[in-house]
Design a protein around this motif. Structure first.
Motif, short mmCIF file in Angstrom:
data_model
loop_
_atom_site.label_atom_id
_atom_site.label_comp_id
_atom_site.label_asym_id
_atom_site.label_seq_id
_atom_site.Cartn_x
_atom_site.Cartn_y
_atom_site.Cartn_z
N UNK A 1 32.06 -6.10 -28.36
CA UNK A 1 33.14 -5.03 -27.38
C UNK A 1 31.76 -3.65 -27.65
N UNK A 2 32.26 -3.21 -26.35
CA UNK A 2 31.24 -2.06 -26.10
C UNK A 2 31.56 -0.77 -27.91
N UNK A 3 32.70 -0.77 -27.72
CA UNK A 3 33.44 1.12 -28.06
C UNK A 3 33.45 -0.07 -29.71
N UNK A 4 33.20 -0.85 -30.18
CA UNK A 4 32.58 -1.40 -31.78
C UNK A 4 31.73 -1.38 -32.77
N UNK A 5 29.87 -1.17 -31.44
CA UNK A 5 28.90 -0.50 -31.19
C UNK A 5 29.05 0.65 -32.36
N UNK A 6 28.66 1.11 -33.12
CA UNK A 6 28.07 2.62 -33.45
C UNK A 6 29.17 3.22 -34.05
N UNK A 7 30.58 2.08 -34.63
CA UNK A 7 32.25 2.79 -34.47
C UNK A 7 32.27 4.56 -35.00
#
Length: 323
Positions: free
Chosen positions: A91-97
């Motif tokens: 999931x895009x938003x779980x990367x480098x949160x």
């Protein structure tokens, strides 16, 4: 066209038919390969693309080491279908949160650097129909054949289908022909030889991709091309003819938003490279019109683009661990 561009076209343009998977596997040596599909609501097509890559380039010929789908806030079953077909879905938003999440395709591409490990990265749009794995092998070919090549763009024919489902040759690539190509010829004529400068299929060396910024919106492809020309020079760039690309087409209204983001991306590069003296800040608002019962009605939306810095400068980003 500049003479050096004509020479580049002859030297750095090839066809996907020139590169076979067994030959590429032999040429790969110790290099690792990651294939990335940025996807948002592409449940109809993403599974078929993932299945083909896994079947032909991971199982039949072990050329691709990892296959990752970056799910960009899909509201359909994109993630489920991609995982079922054999991709690792992130999931895009779980990367480098710890970073504030941003919108747009470029955000997904930039974040893919943080969750993949390949020395070479191949990016493929997830909305392709009639997908062929020669898209992947074609893009890898110049990188594996010549260590001096750092970035490879795909080019192809883009038929625009009419209401009957018939192809209209040359009908695709409207933003390319009306916006991107004139901009490049005006301001970056060394890039005039790229047939499809906005192509969503391209590949590059991690060591170079992590050293350039990524525009978060639809200007990402133009931004990468301009920035990599400045970083590495024209001879380090190549293009491969992938044949034919069939995908869903956007409305004219949607294309207007894309064009606005591309213009903003070019504006920032012109200013950064001292090609102009900006005397004002461009507006991030785009007004478009539709006819309604009482006449034309304006819709105003924000088409601003943000920019992520080179990944190598992000705190906590270090050498990738091979899969």
């Amino acid at each position: 066209m500049l003479p050096e561009v004509e020479a580049w076209l002859r030297r750095r343009t090839s066809s996907s038919d020139d590169w076979s998977p067994p030959e590429l596997l032999e040429a790969r040596g110790d290099a690792t390969v990651s294939v990335v599909l940025p996807a948002r609501d592409e449940g109809e097509t993403v599974g078929e693309i993932v299945s083909a890559i896994r079947r032909e380039l991971m199982e039949a010929v072990p050329l691709v080491d990892e296959l990752v789908v970056i799910d960009s806030r899909s509201t359909d079953d994109t993630a489920v279908r991609a995982a079922a077909a054999g991709a690792r879905v992130v999931a895009q938003d779980e990367v480098l949160p710890d970073l504030k999440p941003l919108d747009g395709k470029g955000e997904a591409l930039w974040k893919s650097l943080a969750v993949t490990s390949g020395d070479l990265l191949v990016f493929v749009d997830a909305d392709l129909r009639e997908f062929r794995t020669s898209f992947v092998t074609g893009l890898l070919g110049p990188l594996l054949a010549d260590p001096g090549v750092v970035y490879v763009k795909g080019c192809y024919d883009r038929p625009l289908r009419d209401a009957r489902g018939a192809d209209a040759p040359g009908g695709g690539g409207r933003v390319t022909e009306l916006v991107a190509r004139p901009l490049l010829n005006l301001h970056w004529p060394l890039l005039a030889g790229f047939v499809q400068p906005l192509a969503g299929e391209y590949a590059g060396r991690r060591s170079v991709l992590e050293r350039v910024p990524f525009v978060t919106g639809y200007g990402v492809e133009l931004g990468l091309l301009i920035d990599l020309l400045e970083l590495s020079g024209l001879d380090a760039l190549a293009q491969v003819d992938l044949g034919r690309r069939v995908h869903s087409h956007q409305s004219t209204e949607a294309l207007g938003g894309m064009a606005a983001q591309i213009l903003q991306t070019s504006w920032s590069r012109l200013a950064r490279q001292d090609k102009m003296i900006p005397l004002h800040t461009p507006s991030p608002r785009l007004a478009q019109f539709r006819r309604g019962p009482g006449g034309h009605h304006a819709t105003v939306r924000d088409v601003a683009v943000a920019e992520r810095p080179p990944m190598i400068t992000v705190p906590g980003y270090g050498p990738r661990t091979a899969v």
